[in-house]
Design a protein around this motif. Structure first.
Motif, PDB file in Angstrom:
ATOM      1  N   LYS A  28       0.811  -1.216   0.000  1.00 12.12           N
ATOM      2  CA  LYS A  28       0.000   0.000   0.000  1.00 12.12           C
ATOM      3  C   LYS A  28       0.850   1.274   0.000  1.00 12.12           C
ATOM      4  N   ASP A  29       1.868   1.324   0.849  1.00  8.51           N
ATOM      5  CA  ASP A  29       2.725   2.506   0.920  1.00  8.51           C
ATOM      6  C   ASP A  29       3.483   2.730  -0.382  1.00  8.51           C
ATOM      7  N   ASP A  30       3.988   1.632  -0.965  1.00  9.47           N
ATOM      8  CA  ASP A  30       4.726   1.752  -2.218  1.00  9.47           C
ATOM      9  C   ASP A  30       3.811   2.154  -3.369  1.00  9.47           C
ATOM     10  N   ARG A  31       2.568   1.683  -3.346  1.00 10.91           N
ATOM     11  CA  ARG A  31       1.608   2.101  -4.384  1.00 10.91           C
ATOM     12  C   ARG A  31       1.400   3.605  -4.335  1.00 10.91           C
ATOM     13  N   LYS A  32       1.285   4.137  -3.128  1.00 11.08           N
ATOM     14  CA  LYS A  32       1.101   5.581  -2.979  1.00 11.08           C
ATOM     15  C   LYS A  32       2.311   6.330  -3.534  1.00 11.08           C
ATOM     16  N   LYS A  33       3.502   5.862  -3.200  1.00  9.30           N
ATOM     17  CA  LYS A  33       4.729   6.494  -3.708  1.00  9.30           C
ATOM     18  C   LYS A  33       4.829   6.354  -5.225  1.00  9.30           C
ATOM     19  N   PHE A  34       4.456   5.201  -5.740  1.00  9.39           N
ATOM     20  CA  PHE A  34       4.478   4.983  -7.186  1.00  9.39           C
ATOM     21  C   PHE A  34       3.537   5.975  -7.871  1.00  9.39           C
ATOM     22  N   ASP A  35       2.339   6.159  -7.314  1.00  5.09           N
ATOM     23  CA  ASP A  35       1.385   7.109  -7.881  1.00  5.09           C
ATOM     24  C   ASP A  35       1.931   8.532  -7.837  1.00  5.09           C
ATOM     25  N   GLU A  36       2.568   8.891  -6.720  1.00  5.15           N
ATOM     26  CA  GLU A  36       3.162  10.227  -6.599  1.00  5.15           C
ATOM     27  C   GLU A  36       4.275  10.411  -7.627  1.00  5.15           C
ATOM     28  N   MET A  37       5.083   9.377  -7.806  1.00  6.49           N
ATOM     29  CA  MET A  37       6.172   9.445  -8.766  1.00  6.49           C
ATOM     30  C   MET A  37       5.634   9.623 -10.183  1.00  6.49           C
ATOM     31  N   PHE A  38       4.626   8.845 -10.529  1.00  5.49           N
ATOM     32  CA  PHE A  38       4.059   8.927 -11.866  1.00  5.49           C
ATOM     33  C   PHE A  38       3.397  10.287 -12.088  1.00  5.49           C
ATOM     34  N   SER A  39       2.744  10.813 -11.065  1.00  6.23           N
ATOM     35  CA  SER A  39       2.078  12.104 -11.229  1.00  6.23           C
ATOM     36  C   SER A  39       3.091  13.236 -11.377  1.00  6.23           C
ATOM     37  N   ALA A  40       4.306  13.063 -10.853  1.00  7.31           N
ATOM     38  CA  ALA A  40       5.346  14.083 -11.036  1.00  7.31           C
ATOM     39  C   ALA A  40       5.675  14.266 -12.509  1.00  7.31           C
ATOM     40  N   SER A  41       5.563  13.209 -13.284  1.00 13.76           N
ATOM     41  CA  SER A  41       5.869  13.319 -14.714  1.00 13.76           C
ATOM     42  C   SER A  41       4.879  14.237 -15.435  1.00 13.76           C
ATOM     43  N   ARG A  42       3.687  14.376 -14.900  1.00 18.18           N
ATOM     44  CA  ARG A  42       2.678  15.232 -15.535  1.00 18.18           C
ATOM     45  C   ARG A  42       3.065  16.706 -15.493  1.00 18.18           C
ATOM     46  N   LEU A  43       3.954  17.060 -14.588  1.00 16.33           N
ATOM     47  CA  LEU A  43       4.424  18.443 -14.517  1.00 16.33           C
ATOM     48  C   LEU A  43       5.153  18.849 -15.793  1.00 16.33           C
ATOM     49  N   TYR A  44       5.634  17.864 -16.522  1.00 18.52           N
ATOM     50  CA  TYR A  44       6.464  18.121 -17.699  1.00 18.52           C
ATOM     51  C   TYR A  44       5.797  17.654 -19.002  1.00 18.52           C
ATOM     52  N   ASN A  45       4.460  17.512 -19.002  1.00 13.83           N
ATOM     53  CA  ASN A  45       3.748  17.054 -20.195  1.00 13.83           C
ATOM     54  C   ASN A  45       4.027  17.933 -21.411  1.00 13.83           C
ATOM     55  N   SER A  46       4.105  19.227 -21.191  1.00 16.45           N
ATOM     56  CA  SER A  46       4.353  20.140 -22.300  1.00 16.45           C
ATOM     57  C   SER A  46       5.712  19.871 -22.943  1.00 16.45           C
ATOM     58  N   ALA A  47       6.744  19.726 -22.122  1.00 16.28           N
ATOM     59  CA  ALA A  47       8.079  19.433 -22.646  1.00 16.28           C
ATOM     60  C   ALA A  47       8.094  18.071 -23.333  1.00 16.28           C
ATOM     61  N   CYS A  48       7.419  17.108 -22.751  1.00 12.67           N
ATOM     62  CA  CYS A  48       7.381  15.761 -23.338  1.00 12.67           C
ATOM     63  C   CYS A  48       6.687  15.770 -24.694  1.00 12.67           C
ATOM     64  N   SER A  49       5.622  16.537 -24.804  1.00 16.78           N
ATOM     65  CA  SER A  49       4.891  16.561 -26.070  1.00 16.78           C
ATOM     66  C   SER A  49       5.723  17.196 -27.169  1.00 16.78           C
ATOM     67  N   ASN A  50       6.689  18.017 -26.793  1.00 14.12           N
ATOM     68  CA  ASN A  50       7.558  18.654 -27.781  1.00 14.12           C
ATOM     69  C   ASN A  50       8.842  17.885 -28.046  1.00 14.12           C
ATOM     70  N   SER A  51       9.047  16.777 -27.347  1.00 16.40           N
ATOM     71  CA  SER A  51      10.312  16.056 -27.472  1.00 16.40           C
ATOM     72  C   SER A  51      10.359  15.125 -28.681  1.00 16.40           C
ATOM     73  N   ALA A  52       9.222  14.809 -29.248  1.00 15.19           N
ATOM     74  CA  ALA A  52       9.139  13.933 -30.429  1.00 15.19           C
ATOM     75  C   ALA A  52       9.783  12.573 -30.179  1.00 15.19           C
ATOM     76  N   ARG A  53       9.587  12.036 -29.001  1.00 12.14           N
ATOM     77  CA  ARG A  53      10.083  10.701 -28.661  1.00 12.14           C
ATOM     78  C   ARG A  53       8.970   9.695 -28.908  1.00 12.14           C
ATOM     79  N   PRO A  54       9.220   8.676 -29.705  1.00 18.25           N
ATOM     80  CA  PRO A  54       8.159   7.710 -30.008  1.00 18.25           C
ATOM     81  C   PRO A  54       7.833   6.762 -28.851  1.00 18.25           C
ATOM     82  N   ILE A  55       8.733   6.613 -27.909  1.00 16.62           N
ATOM     83  CA  ILE A  55       8.494   5.712 -26.781  1.00 16.62           C
ATOM     84  C   ILE A  55       8.100   6.565 -25.586  1.00 16.62           C
ATOM     85  N   VAL A  56       6.829   6.542 -25.254  1.00 16.68           N
ATOM     86  CA  VAL A  56       6.251   7.432 -24.251  1.00 16.68           C
ATOM     87  C   VAL A  56       6.925   7.285 -22.901  1.00 16.68           C
ATOM     88  N   VAL A  57       7.215   6.060 -22.499  1.00 19.05           N
ATOM     89  CA  VAL A  57       7.781   5.839 -21.168  1.00 19.05           C
ATOM     90  C   VAL A  57       9.142   6.516 -21.016  1.00 19.05           C
TER      91      VAL A  57
END
Length: 92
Positions: A28-57
């Protein structure tokens, strides 16, 4: 006509769903941390959308690494400032 490329936000959500099995195997604790980690990536969606990388991960992982790096540098600076302040108050 060509197919429309989904927005990075939607691609990120799809990638997160691919990790559902991994997430569910965490405690349970690790799931919460995993969710927090994944949500941190959303802060950079704009930069990611401009990176033209075909592999999303790759963009998601780089965003998480950047976010953690910024946090680490902030902590190191804060700790360094504390060390300097403590050394100034010590008799020498």
């Amino acid at each position: 006509m060509g197919r429309t490329i989904p927005s990075f936000r939607l691609a990120c959500m799809a990638e997160e769903l691919k990790w559902r099995g991994f997430r569910s195997s965490l405690d349970k604790d690790d799931r919460k941390k995993f969710d927090e980690m994944f949500s941190a990536s959303r802060l950079y969606n704009s930069a990611c959308s401009n990176s033209a990388r075909p592999i999303v991960v790759h963009c998601i992982l780089m965003s998480i690494i950047l976010h953690h790096f910024k946090q680490l540098m902030g902590l190191m600076k804060k700790n360094g400032d504390n060390i300097v302040a403590n050394n100034q108050h010590q008799p020498g």
